[in-house]
Design a protein around this motif. Structure first.
Motif, mmCIF file in Angstrom:
data_model
loop_
_atom_site.group_PDB
_atom_site.id
_atom_site.type_symbol
_atom_site.label_atom_id
_atom_site.label_comp_id
_atom_site.label_asym_id
_atom_site.label_seq_id
_atom_site.Cartn_x
_atom_site.Cartn_y
_atom_site.Cartn_z
ATOM 1 N N CYS A 1 0.829 -1.209 0.000
ATOM 2 C CA CYS A 1 0.000 0.000 0.000
ATOM 3 C C CYS A 1 0.862 1.256 0.000
ATOM 4 C CB CYS A 1 -0.952 -0.008 1.193
ATOM 5 S SG CYS A 1 -0.149 0.086 2.809
ATOM 6 N N GLY A 2 2.098 1.175 0.481
ATOM 7 C CA GLY A 2 2.982 2.333 0.465
ATOM 8 C C GLY A 2 3.633 2.602 -0.877
ATOM 9 N N MET A 3 3.371 1.734 -1.877
ATOM 10 C CA MET A 3 3.992 1.905 -3.201
ATOM 11 C C MET A 3 2.951 1.900 -4.320
ATOM 12 S SD MET A 3 7.430 1.866 -2.670
ATOM 13 C CE MET A 3 8.526 0.902 -3.708
ATOM 14 N N VAL A 4 1.710 2.074 -3.967
ATOM 15 C CA VAL A 4 0.637 1.984 -4.966
ATOM 16 C C VAL A 4 0.793 3.036 -6.053
ATOM 17 C CG1 VAL A 4 -1.858 2.241 -5.261
ATOM 18 C CG2 VAL A 4 -0.981 0.895 -3.376
ATOM 19 N N HIS A 5 1.392 4.168 -5.712
ATOM 20 C CA HIS A 5 1.527 5.230 -6.712
ATOM 21 C C HIS A 5 2.417 4.810 -7.877
ATOM 22 C CE1 HIS A 5 5.011 5.547 -4.120
ATOM 23 N NE2 HIS A 5 5.610 6.324 -4.990
ATOM 24 N N LEU A 6 3.196 3.736 -7.721
ATOM 25 C CA LEU A 6 4.065 3.271 -8.799
ATOM 26 C C LEU A 6 3.371 2.299 -9.748
ATOM 27 C CD1 LEU A 6 7.374 2.698 -6.793
ATOM 28 C CD2 LEU A 6 6.742 4.665 -8.203
ATOM 29 N N LEU A 7 2.138 1.923 -9.440
ATOM 30 C CA LEU A 7 1.391 1.013 -10.315
ATOM 31 C C LEU A 7 0.973 1.778 -11.564
ATOM 32 C CD1 LEU A 7 0.169 -1.751 -10.766
ATOM 33 C CD2 LEU A 7 -1.817 -1.040 -9.428
ATOM 34 N N SER A 8 1.534 1.389 -12.694
ATOM 35 C CA SER A 8 1.347 2.138 -13.937
ATOM 36 C C SER A 8 1.363 1.174 -15.114
ATOM 37 C CB SER A 8 2.477 3.162 -14.097
ATOM 38 O OG SER A 8 3.720 2.495 -14.237
ATOM 39 N N PRO A 9 0.976 1.657 -16.304
ATOM 40 C CA PRO A 9 1.074 0.800 -17.492
ATOM 41 C C PRO A 9 2.495 0.333 -17.763
ATOM 42 C CG PRO A 9 -0.350 2.676 -17.917
ATOM 43 C CD PRO A 9 0.269 2.926 -16.579
ATOM 44 N N GLU A 10 3.498 1.181 -17.460
ATOM 45 C CA GLU A 10 4.879 0.763 -17.664
ATOM 46 C C GLU A 10 5.211 -0.434 -16.783
ATOM 47 O OE1 GLU A 10 4.791 5.240 -18.443
ATOM 48 O OE2 GLU A 10 3.913 3.842 -17.018
ATOM 49 N N LEU A 11 4.772 -0.386 -15.539
ATOM 50 C CA LEU A 11 5.026 -1.511 -14.638
ATOM 51 C C LEU A 11 4.220 -2.732 -15.065
ATOM 52 C CD1 LEU A 11 6.683 -2.093 -12.077
ATOM 53 C CD2 LEU A 11 4.639 -1.575 -10.750
ATOM 54 N N GLY A 12 2.991 -2.508 -15.514
ATOM 55 C CA GLY A 12 2.173 -3.618 -15.991
ATOM 56 C C GLY A 12 2.772 -4.326 -17.186
ATOM 57 N N ALA A 13 3.569 -3.603 -17.975
ATOM 58 C CA ALA A 13 4.206 -4.224 -19.138
ATOM 59 C C ALA A 13 5.240 -5.264 -18.738
ATOM 60 C CB ALA A 13 4.851 -3.148 -20.010
ATOM 61 N N CYS A 14 5.673 -5.242 -17.487
ATOM 62 C CA CYS A 14 6.664 -6.220 -17.023
ATOM 63 C C CYS A 14 6.016 -7.538 -16.609
ATOM 64 C CB CYS A 14 7.450 -5.643 -15.841
ATOM 65 S SG CYS A 14 8.407 -4.173 -16.253
#
Length: 555
Positions: free
Chosen positions: A394-407
């Motif tokens: 929950c402390g890193m939710v702001h990093l959830l992005s399409p770029e991260l989803g591509a991994c």
């Protein structure tokens, strides 16, 4: 000033322990395909997991401890944190968990782990162990060959050179390069932060802690946390009192972190405690148990405290970890049969039925990634579409992005830790946080898992095959911050008062400063706050109140 209910300030700007129970990551990932290429070529299937903000290694330990219930796999854990102190604690925690039984007994290992992980104050014997182990790690970090020989499960190759230098400096501070107790006066720092957090209600802090426990944590599923242990932790930072209370008086330096403060127009590096002071470390191992008898009640009261359950769970984890170095069970072993029987509903790899025994230590590797690499991993072909499972705290939710989803590989899963156990968030804010997580996951190319068990602690998603082809531009636009949810900013947006900081000085200070968590790393604020400017701009007026004697300018 009253208790900042709804502000999230008790969460702090640095996470030292998880705010959710430990997960078996194999149970959250796709099962092994018996027809897979690895199996046909007689190679062990691999499980690649990317974890953002897991902070204390609980999910990794749980996964390794339960590996005997699953078909044999090799684990590649890729861990990304927002500060190097968390990376150092990962290394220390796993060095304790993997200590040879001949060097440290099971009970001693469990107690050492609990105190280092969750207590602000340590016993002298445990503090001496931390100094010795930190000195060893400080010598291994700059020598990759020696590290590969002594810690084959660890990989720092992805870290930048300046991050490795700063990591070495963290270990040297733990090892006592600054020997005076004033280097990190934990009791004073804890009390000062508690005063800042509670404000005018500090004198009624026992009533506040009882209210937070009974009306919030108990209502949210953590009924086993006892009033006495929770109140003691709120007062002193000691969550697990395994000996007489007078034995705990040495500051736990592993909970120290650096931070940049603004003072008279200058940016000043200071050391202090900016972790959780609201919930405590009881949730990770102390509110659930495989042995349900530990959770039973008598006359409406739990018979075991969260500390006792934590000790039992950690001891059992380490017992199974210790089994890794032993030879694999032979056919007909009476101790192996109950385990195999309990896992009859799990996927079974084809071939030798004994292939699902506990893995050897060489069958897993923990890879630490650069601190700011979340949005750049997809640029490297070795990471794009690689991971079968993505975990986001929950402390890193702001990093959830399409770029991260591509991994994440097509068909891979996403697990997001929700803010259920953040006691100073109101129920409506918890719901809005959960809604926002769903929006971010959808923008990143994930959809809710069909048929997954309902949970208020974790949100579960899966990635479809065509979502990997989704364009990144429009999804980024859909990820804009929502209307205001948390009106008061998080604590890191308003730097703490003078007593909360200690200067970063002395011979152990690195040429590149310790990785200092910036305001933009507080994801609850980034996900829920009305604007990024609130997070990015420090409160200069508040900073100017920091006494000059508590800060040291750095060249």
């Amino acid at each position: 000033m009253t208790t900042p209910a709804g502000s999230g300030t008790g969460f702090g700007s640095v996470s030292w322990w998880g705010l959710s129970p430990a997960l078996d990551l194999q149970a959250e990932s796709s099962p092994v395909d018996p027809e897979s290429k690895e199996d046909t070529e007689h190679r062990i299937p691999e499980l690649d997991v990317l974890l953002l903000g897991s902070v204390d290694g609980r999910h990794l330990l749980r996964t390794l401890a339960r590996a005997a219930l699953w078909p044999r796999r090799r684990f590649n854990f890729y861990v990304l944190e927002n500060n190097l102190e968390a990376v150092a604690r990962h290394m220390l925690i796993f060095s304790i968990a993997l200590e040879e039984p001949e060097e440290m007994g099971l009970q001693e290992r469990s107690e050492t782990f609990m105190e280092v992980w969750g207590n602000a104050l340590l016993r002298p014997a445990v503090a001496a162990f931390v100094r010795t182990r930190a000195d060893l790690l400080a010598h291994l970090v700059p020598e990759p060959d020696r590290m590969a020989e002594q810690l084959p499960w660890l990989s720092l190759s992805a870290l930048k050179f300046r991050e490795r230098d700063a990591l070495e400096a963290v270990f040297r501070f733990w090892a006592g390069g600054e020997k005076a107790p004033e280097a990190f006066p934990m009791s004073r720092l804890w009390d000062s932060r508690l005063r800042h957090y509670l404000g005018s209600r500090y004198d009624a802090r026992h009533g506040v802690s009882d209210w937070d426990l009974r009306m919030k944590l108990h209502d949210r599923g953590a009924q086993v946390i006892h009033t006495h242990e929770f109140r003691r932790w709120r007062d002193t930072g000691v969550a697990f009192e395994l000996r007489d209370s007078s034995a705990y008086h040495v500051p736990n330096r592993t909970l120290a972190s650096g931070r940049l403060l603004s003072y008279r127009g200058e940016r000043v590096a200071a050391r202090g405690y900016w972790g959780d002071i609201a919930t405590g470390p009881f949730v990770a191992f102390g509110i659930e148990a495989d042995d349900k008898s530990l959770l039973r009640t008598s006359n409406g009261q739990p018979v075991k405290t969260a500390g006792e359950i934590t000790q039992h769970n950690v001891t059992e984890l380490f017992r199974e970890v210790a089994a890794w170095g032993r030879p694999r069970a032979t056919q007909g072993d009476p101790e192996e049969e109950p385990q195999r029987a309990s896992g009859t509903d799990e996927p079974e790899i084809s071939g030798d039925p004994r292939a699902s025994g506990p893995p050897a230590r060489e069958s897993f590797t923990i890879h630490f990634l650069p601190l700011d690499s979340a949005q750049a991993l997809h640029h490297k072909s070795c990471y794009k579409g690689r991971f079968q499972l993505l975990y986001v705290a929950c402390g890193m939710v702001h990093l959830l992005s399409p770029e991260l989803g591509a991994c994440v590989a097509p068909g891979g899963n996403l697990i997001v830790e929700l803010a259920r156990y953040l006691v100073d968030l109101r129920p409506e804010q918890l719901q809005q946080f959960s809604t926002r997580v769903g929006e971010l996951a959808q923008a990143a190319g994930f959809a809710p898992q069909t048929g997954s068990r309902s949970s208020e602690t974790f949100a579960r998603f899966c990635k479809s095959g065509d979502s990997a082809l989704r364009s990144i531009g429009p999804a980024l636009e859909s990820g804009a911050p929502p209307p205001e949810v948390l009106a008061p900013p998080l604590e890191a947006m308003s730097p703490p008062h003078g007593d909360l900081t200690q200067p970063l000085e002395g011979p152990t200070a690195p040429s590149a400063p310790l990785q200092l968590p910036s305001e933009s790393q507080d994801s609850l604020g980034e996900v829920l706050a009305p604007s990024q400017e609130v997070l990015a701009m420090p409160n200069s007026e508040s900073d100017s109140k920091t006494p000059e004697s508590d800060l040291t300018f750095r060249d």
